[in-house]
Each structure stands twice: as structure tokens, then as C-alpha cells.
Design a protein around this motif. Sequence first.
Motif, short mmCIF file in Angstrom:
data_model
loop_
_atom_site.label_atom_id
_atom_site.label_comp_id
_atom_site.label_asym_id
_atom_site.label_seq_id
_atom_site.Cartn_x
_atom_site.Cartn_y
_atom_site.Cartn_z
N GLY A 45 0.97 -1.28 -0.06
CA GLY A 45 0.10 -0.19 0.03
C GLY A 45 0.92 1.30 0.00
N ARG A 46 0.22 2.37 0.01
CA ARG A 46 0.91 3.70 -0.01
C ARG A 46 1.68 3.89 1.14
NH1 ARG A 46 -2.55 8.54 -0.64
NH2 ARG A 46 -0.46 9.47 -0.74
N ARG A 47 2.89 4.50 1.03
CA ARG A 47 3.76 4.79 2.20
C ARG A 47 3.29 5.96 2.78
NH1 ARG A 47 7.74 3.77 -1.84
NH2 ARG A 47 8.51 1.54 -1.87
N ARG A 48 3.31 6.08 4.24
CA ARG A 48 2.74 7.31 4.94
C ARG A 48 3.98 8.12 4.71
NH1 ARG A 48 4.81 8.71 9.39
NH2 ARG A 48 5.95 7.19 10.83
N PRO A 49 3.67 9.42 4.96
CA PRO A 49 4.57 10.61 5.05
C PRO A 49 5.71 10.10 6.19
CG PRO A 49 2.65 11.70 5.14
CD PRO A 49 2.27 9.91 5.05
N PRO A 50 6.80 10.48 6.17
CA PRO A 50 7.85 10.31 7.22
C PRO A 50 7.75 11.15 8.28
CG PRO A 50 8.95 11.38 5.51
CD PRO A 50 7.58 11.14 4.90
N GLY A 51 7.97 10.92 9.46
CA GLY A 51 8.15 11.83 10.51
C GLY A 51 7.31 11.46 11.84
N TRP A 52 7.38 12.10 12.62
CA TRP A 52 6.47 12.16 14.08
C TRP A 52 6.37 13.41 14.63
CZ3 TRP A 52 10.09 8.47 12.70
CH2 TRP A 52 9.85 7.39 12.38
N VAL A 53 5.27 13.55 15.40
CA VAL A 53 4.98 15.00 15.94
C VAL A 53 4.41 14.72 17.12
CG1 VAL A 53 4.41 16.20 13.86
CG2 VAL A 53 2.62 14.93 14.83
N ALA A 54 4.46 15.66 18.17
CA ALA A 54 4.28 15.42 19.56
C ALA A 54 3.03 16.35 20.05
CB ALA A 54 5.58 15.69 20.64
N LYS A 55 2.17 15.87 20.46
CA LYS A 55 1.16 16.34 20.94
C LYS A 55 1.09 16.72 22.67
CE LYS A 55 -3.94 16.82 20.58
NZ LYS A 55 -5.26 16.25 20.05
N SER A 56 1.18 18.02 22.84
CA SER A 56 1.28 18.20 24.42
C SER A 56 -0.24 18.05 24.98
CB SER A 56 1.72 19.56 24.67
OG SER A 56 1.56 19.79 25.93
N LEU A 57 -0.35 17.43 26.15
CA LEU A 57 -1.58 17.03 26.53
C LEU A 57 -1.77 18.45 27.78
CD1 LEU A 57 -1.82 13.36 27.24
CD2 LEU A 57 -2.78 14.83 25.30
N GLY A 58 -1.04 19.06 27.89
CA GLY A 58 -1.31 20.34 28.62
C GLY A 58 -1.32 19.94 30.39
N ARG A 59 -0.61 18.99 30.63
CA ARG A 59 -0.62 18.69 32.02
C ARG A 59 0.58 18.06 32.64
NH1 ARG A 59 -5.29 14.56 30.21
NH2 ARG A 59 -4.11 12.87 29.55
N ARG A 60 0.70 17.74 33.79
CA ARG A 60 1.99 17.36 34.43
C ARG A 60 1.42 15.62 34.93
NH1 ARG A 60 5.98 20.30 36.95
NH2 ARG A 60 5.63 22.53 36.28
N GLY A 61 2.57 14.80 35.19
CA GLY A 61 2.23 13.67 35.54
C GLY A 61 2.64 12.53 34.44
#
Length: 187
Positions: A111-127
Motif C-alpha cells: 500500500g501507499r507509504r505514509r509521510p515520514p516523521g512524527w509529531v508530539a502533541k502536548s496534553l497540557g498537564r503534568r504527571g
Amino acid sequence: MAIPKARSTASVRNSVPHRAFTPPPVRILLPGGEVTGLLWERKQLPGGWVYLVSVDLWVCDEDGVMSTAPARMWVDAPSHTRPAEGIDPSVYADVPTNPLPTPDSVERELGRRRPPGWVAKSLGRRGPDRAVLHAVDCADAPTGVPALTWEQALDLAERPGIRLCSLCGAAYELEPLLKGFESIGNE
């Protein structure tokens, strides 16, 4: 309605080399009605086909002399074009046609290759759950965030409080690199 006359031109895009190409007539559907123009090229895009067509328009030069000049434009096909009436369909065979490239054997199998790379999504909390690492094409991935390389993604994934998304495959792709390939299937 008169069919516009085309000037024969040699086309480097023509499928028949060293032969003059005369574009065949085609009906072009416009918001105000239908006109007959010429079909110069067909191109396949991921969303469908577009045709390069031309129509003759009236133009006035500096001396006030009226004449016609062709105007070329790309139109969506088949929703805005139809074969001209009374024209043998075989005349459309010589129109330069540019389909999408055929997928290689790896893409056909996997199947089609996905675009390369990763991204981080901050959840805006501690812990223990502060951010989630996603593949760039994940539906939950943030937009407008620069993509991380695999080394940056691994560095971030090793930090406490960073979780790998299991929906988009970030966990599947990065965990073997973090824990070793022996960990695959040992859950």
C-alpha cells in the motif's frame, strides 16, 4: 456551432513522435452553457482527470481590430467535457495523456507509504501522561508542528510522561527501536 480550427503543431508530449498533432474538438461545459473547443492534453491527478482545453475568444488589438485568439485552461473531466458530436472517437487516441505513475511492487503489495516523521502533541498537564507522539498523518496529530526525525522521536519517546499513539502506528514503529526487536509480540 462551428468547430474551432487548430494549428498543427509538433508536440513533445505527443505519444506519436515526429508527427504533427492536431487537437480534436471537444464540448466544454461552462456555467453559462456549452462551447466547442479543442482538447490538447489529459492529465490524471490523485482526485481524477483534468483536460487542457482551448476555446477561441474575441480580442481587440491596439488599433481596434477584432480577431480571435485561443485561451487555454485546465478543466475537470469528465464533469466539464464531452466528446464532440459527429467526431470519430478514435481521434482522441492521439491526445497526449499523462496518467499517474504506476506504483512499484512494494507499494502494490504493502500500500501507499505514509509521510515520514512524527509529531508530539502536548496534553497540557503534568504527571505520567504529558504528551503523545503521533505519526505525521495521524488524525489526532497536531497541525502546524514541525515533523521530528526518527532520532528525535526516539529521544522524545524515552522521556518520562511521553506516550506513543497506538492508533496511528507510532507505537508499532518506535517500540521495537526502544525496547529491542525481541519485544515484538511479547505483550
